[in-house]
Design a protein around this motif. Structure first.
Motif, PDB file in Angstrom:
ATOM      1  N   GLN A 229      -7.649   0.955 -10.727  1.00  0.00           N
ATOM      2  CA  GLN A 229      -7.413  -0.338 -10.083  1.00  0.00           C
ATOM      3  C   GLN A 229      -8.727  -1.012  -9.673  1.00  0.00           C
ATOM      4  O   GLN A 229      -8.725  -2.037  -8.985  1.00  0.00           O
ATOM      5  CB  GLN A 229      -6.519  -0.138  -8.857  1.00  0.00           C
ATOM      6  N   GLY A 230      -9.842  -0.409 -10.082  1.00  0.00           N
ATOM      7  CA  GLY A 230     -11.142  -1.016  -9.826  1.00  0.00           C
ATOM      8  C   GLY A 230     -11.738  -0.723  -8.472  1.00  0.00           C
ATOM      9  O   GLY A 230     -12.691  -1.389  -8.050  1.00  0.00           O
TER      10      GLY A 230
ATOM     11  N   LEU B 241       0.827  -1.210   0.000  1.00  0.00           N
ATOM     12  CA  LEU B 241       0.000   0.000   0.000  1.00  0.00           C
ATOM     13  C   LEU B 241       0.862   1.261   0.000  1.00  0.00           C
ATOM     14  O   LEU B 241       0.545   2.243  -0.677  1.00  0.00           O
ATOM     15  CB  LEU B 241      -0.922  -0.002   1.219  1.00  0.00           C
ATOM     16  N   ALA B 242       1.956   1.224   0.750  1.00  0.00           N
ATOM     17  CA  ALA B 242       2.853   2.385   0.789  1.00  0.00           C
ATOM     18  C   ALA B 242       3.459   2.652  -0.587  1.00  0.00           C
ATOM     19  O   ALA B 242       3.556   3.803  -1.025  1.00  0.00           O
ATOM     20  CB  ALA B 242       3.954   2.163   1.828  1.00  0.00           C
ATOM     21  N   GLU B 243       3.849   1.595  -1.289  1.00  0.00           N
ATOM     22  CA  GLU B 243       4.381   1.757  -2.639  1.00  0.00           C
ATOM     23  C   GLU B 243       3.297   2.268  -3.585  1.00  0.00           C
ATOM     24  O   GLU B 243       3.538   3.156  -4.414  1.00  0.00           O
ATOM     25  CB  GLU B 243       4.950   0.430  -3.142  1.00  0.00           C
ATOM     26  N   GLN B 244       2.105   1.729  -3.449  1.00  0.00           N
ATOM     27  CA  GLN B 244       0.975   2.110  -4.299  1.00  0.00           C
ATOM     28  C   GLN B 244       0.641   3.594  -4.138  1.00  0.00           C
ATOM     29  O   GLN B 244       0.281   4.269  -5.104  1.00  0.00           O
ATOM     30  CB  GLN B 244      -0.232   1.253  -3.917  1.00  0.00           C
ATOM     31  N   LEU B 245       0.798   4.101  -2.914  1.00  0.00           N
ATOM     32  CA  LEU B 245       0.398   5.473  -2.612  1.00  0.00           C
ATOM     33  C   LEU B 245       1.584   6.433  -2.510  1.00  0.00           C
ATOM     34  O   LEU B 245       1.409   7.601  -2.165  1.00  0.00           O
ATOM     35  CB  LEU B 245      -0.404   5.499  -1.306  1.00  0.00           C
TER      36      LEU B 245
ATOM     37  N   GLN C  52      -4.799  18.950  -6.656  1.00  0.00           N
ATOM     38  CA  GLN C  52      -4.623  18.256  -7.933  1.00  0.00           C
ATOM     39  C   GLN C  52      -4.012  16.876  -7.716  1.00  0.00           C
ATOM     40  O   GLN C  52      -4.371  15.909  -8.400  1.00  0.00           O
ATOM     41  CB  GLN C  52      -3.737  19.096  -8.857  1.00  0.00           C
ATOM     42  N   GLN C  53      -3.110  16.773  -6.746  1.00  0.00           N
ATOM     43  CA  GLN C  53      -2.506  15.473  -6.443  1.00  0.00           C
ATOM     44  C   GLN C  53      -3.554  14.493  -5.907  1.00  0.00           C
ATOM     45  O   GLN C  53      -3.561  13.316  -6.259  1.00  0.00           O
ATOM     46  CB  GLN C  53      -1.389  15.641  -5.411  1.00  0.00           C
ATOM     47  N   VAL C  54      -4.451  14.992  -5.052  1.00  0.00           N
ATOM     48  CA  VAL C  54      -5.516  14.137  -4.514  1.00  0.00           C
ATOM     49  C   VAL C  54      -6.442  13.695  -5.643  1.00  0.00           C
ATOM     50  O   VAL C  54      -6.871  12.537  -5.707  1.00  0.00           O
ATOM     51  CB  VAL C  54      -6.300  14.884  -3.416  1.00  0.00           C
ATOM     52  N   GLU C  55      -6.751  14.610  -6.533  1.00  0.00           N
ATOM     53  CA  GLU C  55      -7.586  14.294  -7.702  1.00  0.00           C
ATOM     54  C   GLU C  55      -6.964  13.156  -8.497  1.00  0.00           C
ATOM     55  O   GLU C  55      -7.642  12.177  -8.850  1.00  0.00           O
ATOM     56  CB  GLU C  55      -7.718  15.544  -8.560  1.00  0.00           C
ATOM     57  N   GLN C  56      -5.665  13.254  -8.749  1.00  0.00           N
ATOM     58  CA  GLN C  56      -4.989  12.219  -9.527  1.00  0.00           C
ATOM     59  C   GLN C  56      -4.928  10.903  -8.777  1.00  0.00           C
ATOM     60  O   GLN C  56      -5.095   9.824  -9.362  1.00  0.00           O
ATOM     61  CB  GLN C  56      -3.575  12.679  -9.891  1.00  0.00           C
ATOM     62  N   LEU C  57      -4.738  10.983  -7.468  1.00  0.00           N
ATOM     63  CA  LEU C  57      -4.685   9.772  -6.640  1.00  0.00           C
ATOM     64  C   LEU C  57      -6.011   9.024  -6.697  1.00  0.00           C
ATOM     65  O   LEU C  57      -6.052   7.802  -6.883  1.00  0.00           O
ATOM     66  CB  LEU C  57      -4.347  10.151  -5.202  1.00  0.00           C
ATOM     67  N   ILE C  58      -7.113   9.740  -6.560  1.00  0.00           N
ATOM     68  CA  ILE C  58      -8.433   9.115  -6.603  1.00  0.00           C
ATOM     69  C   ILE C  58      -8.683   8.489  -7.965  1.00  0.00           C
ATOM     70  O   ILE C  58      -9.203   7.372  -8.072  1.00  0.00           O
ATOM     71  CB  ILE C  58      -9.516  10.154  -6.246  1.00  0.00           C
ATOM     72  N   LEU C  59      -8.280   9.176  -9.033  1.00  0.00           N
ATOM     73  CA  LEU C  59      -8.464   8.635 -10.380  1.00  0.00           C
ATOM     74  C   LEU C  59      -7.560   7.419 -10.611  1.00  0.00           C
ATOM     75  O   LEU C  59      -7.958   6.465 -11.284  1.00  0.00           O
ATOM     76  CB  LEU C  59      -8.186   9.717 -11.424  1.00  0.00           C
TER      77      LEU C  59
END
Length: 210
Positions: free
Chosen positions: A183-184, A118-122, A171-178
């Motif tokens: 990933q479904g 999860l840390a790598e993913q985020l 903008q970073q949060v927007e990209q993170l959510i997208l």
């Protein structure tokens, strides 16, 4: 698919959620938009089992469930709170692994591998041994997301994820959510920011105070 049918919630004489019907398809993003007092956070807390609906039915993939009485091992909605609610005395790694260790009863090998993934993913893999006070606002938010995801919820929900962030972090949060959508991961975003909602959401539910 997560479905809400005829959900009602009142506090005293004040009706906060009035006969609400919703369908949230798997892998989609629903934004719930409106000013304070419209019931957005109450709906989120009800989905997470932190409040109890007065009436109505919740269904996950066609099966009825009670958010307030699901087994911890079957968490449906994981919430990223507006103030993050991190444990200040625990490291980033321990914040992520505490619930899988204590609630899911996972082994050290499993929950440590999950934390690393999860840390790598985020994008916080270099911060695992740091503490919340050492993190920026954006890093704290990513940690809060990792902690919620560590419980393997069916749906990830956010309460005002951009309220305390500057435009670049927004903008970073927007990209993170997208990115999580690719990933479904099914997501619900409570926000007062209609522009942000329009950028991320497949569907928007607009609420107004009663």
């Amino acid at each position: 698919m997560l479905e809400l049918k005829a959900i009602n919630k009142s506090f005293g004489d004040k009706k906060v959620i009035d006969n609400l019907n919703l369908e949230i398809p798997d892998g989609s993003i629903l934004a719930i938009v409106g000013p304070s007092g419209g019931g957005k956070t109450t709906l989120l807390r009800t989905l997470a089992g932190l409040e109890t609906a007065d009436s109505g039915t919740f269904l996950l993939n066609g099966q009825a469930f009670d958010p307030a009485n699901t087994k911890n091992q079957e968490q449906v909605v994981g919430v990223v709170f507006q103030d993050f609610q991190l444990f200040p005395h625990l490291s980033v790694r321990d914040n992520i692994t505490l619930a899988p260790k204590m609630v899911l009863k996972e082994t050290a090998e499993v929950y440590n591998q999950k934390a690393q993934h999860l840390a790598e993913q985020l994008g916080i893999e270099s911060l695992l041994d740091q503490y919340p006070f050492q993190l920026s606002g954006g890093q704290k938010q990513r940690l809060a997301i990792a902690r919620a995801m560590a419980m393997d919820p069916e749906v990830l929900a956010y309460d005002e994820p951009t309220s305390a962030l500057d435009p670049e972090l927004r903008q970073q949060v927007e990209q993170l959510i997208l990115n999580l959508k690719t990933q479904g991961i099914t997501q619900i975003v409570v926000t007062h920011d209609l522009v942000f909602a329009e950028h991320i959401a497949d569907n928007i539910l607009k609420v107004v105070p009663k």
